[in-house]
Design an enzyme around this catalytic site. Sequence first.
Site, mmCIF file in Angstrom:
data_model
loop_
_atom_site.group_PDB
_atom_site.id
_atom_site.type_symbol
_atom_site.label_atom_id
_atom_site.label_comp_id
_atom_site.label_asym_id
_atom_site.label_seq_id
_atom_site.Cartn_x
_atom_site.Cartn_y
_atom_site.Cartn_z
ATOM 1 C CE1 TYR A 134 39.499 39.762 36.079
ATOM 2 C CE2 TYR A 134 38.363 37.805 35.280
ATOM 3 C CZ TYR A 134 38.885 38.549 36.322
ATOM 4 O OH TYR A 134 38.788 38.081 37.611
ATOM 5 N NE ARG A 144 43.482 36.335 38.447
ATOM 6 C CZ ARG A 144 42.833 35.371 39.123
ATOM 7 N NH1 ARG A 144 41.659 35.632 39.630
ATOM 8 N NH2 ARG A 144 43.377 34.198 39.316
ATOM 9 C CG HIS A 147 39.241 32.815 37.475
ATOM 10 N ND1 HIS A 147 39.819 33.827 36.736
ATOM 11 C CD2 HIS A 147 38.464 33.434 38.417
ATOM 12 C CE1 HIS A 147 39.422 35.000 37.202
ATOM 13 N NE2 HIS A 147 38.586 34.791 38.220
ATOM 14 C CG HIS A 149 35.377 33.664 41.534
ATOM 15 N ND1 HIS A 149 36.450 34.058 42.287
ATOM 16 C CD2 HIS A 149 35.390 34.440 40.418
ATOM 17 C CE1 HIS A 149 37.093 35.031 41.661
ATOM 18 N NE2 HIS A 149 36.471 35.284 40.522
#
Length: 222
Positions: A134, A144, A147, A149
């Site tokens: 995004y 980015r 991923h 978190h």
Amino acid sequence: MTHPPYLYPPYKSTVLRAPAREPVMPKLGPDSVELTAPVFGHQELGRRDHDLTVQHRGEPLGERIVVTGRLLDSAGRPVRDALVEIWQANAAGRYAHLGDIHPAPLDPNFTGAGRCLTDDDGRYRFVTIKPGAYPWGNHHNAWRPAHIHFSVFGTAFTQRLVTQMYFPGDPLFAYDPIFQSIPEQKDREKLISRFDMDTTVPEWALGYQWDIVLGDTPVEAP
């Protein structure tokens, strides 16, 4: 290993967040806080908290994946009964959060948050959807890498590690200042999961393995 610096100018948020003065050492230790803070147990978890694909009436859109690994201490011993939480964007690269105004579709069947406790071998396991990349506005044409978190709690809220897990072969690694804020390549590679055929479920979900080693896995950049 070397963690990301508090101030890393290419990652613009650190300019605002990094302390401008030397820290003031507290006169009292954290012991009294840690002893009175909550201790997490199995009763805190819902039956479906680890599976982000079954938390709503319908199935979410995207590539279903299994993410698993072990939580280990610095000596390689398993850390049992630790609370592991994850949060992520959906397959289109959008978070189910009011602050995310990225013009990508929301998925009504995907909230993007889950949690579980590690077992006796220190293993965690999540079923989810592979997140999309995004834009994030840090610099021109900033995106980015995909991923997830991760947050790992000790026995209190004051004992917490927050980091990110990436996927192998992402072409955005070289352009992402958060990933690049970790100085050493060998340490950056500790944040990249590996595809694992044994974790992959036939005709259902691809599998990824990623271990978290306390004191060795880089923390999330400020």
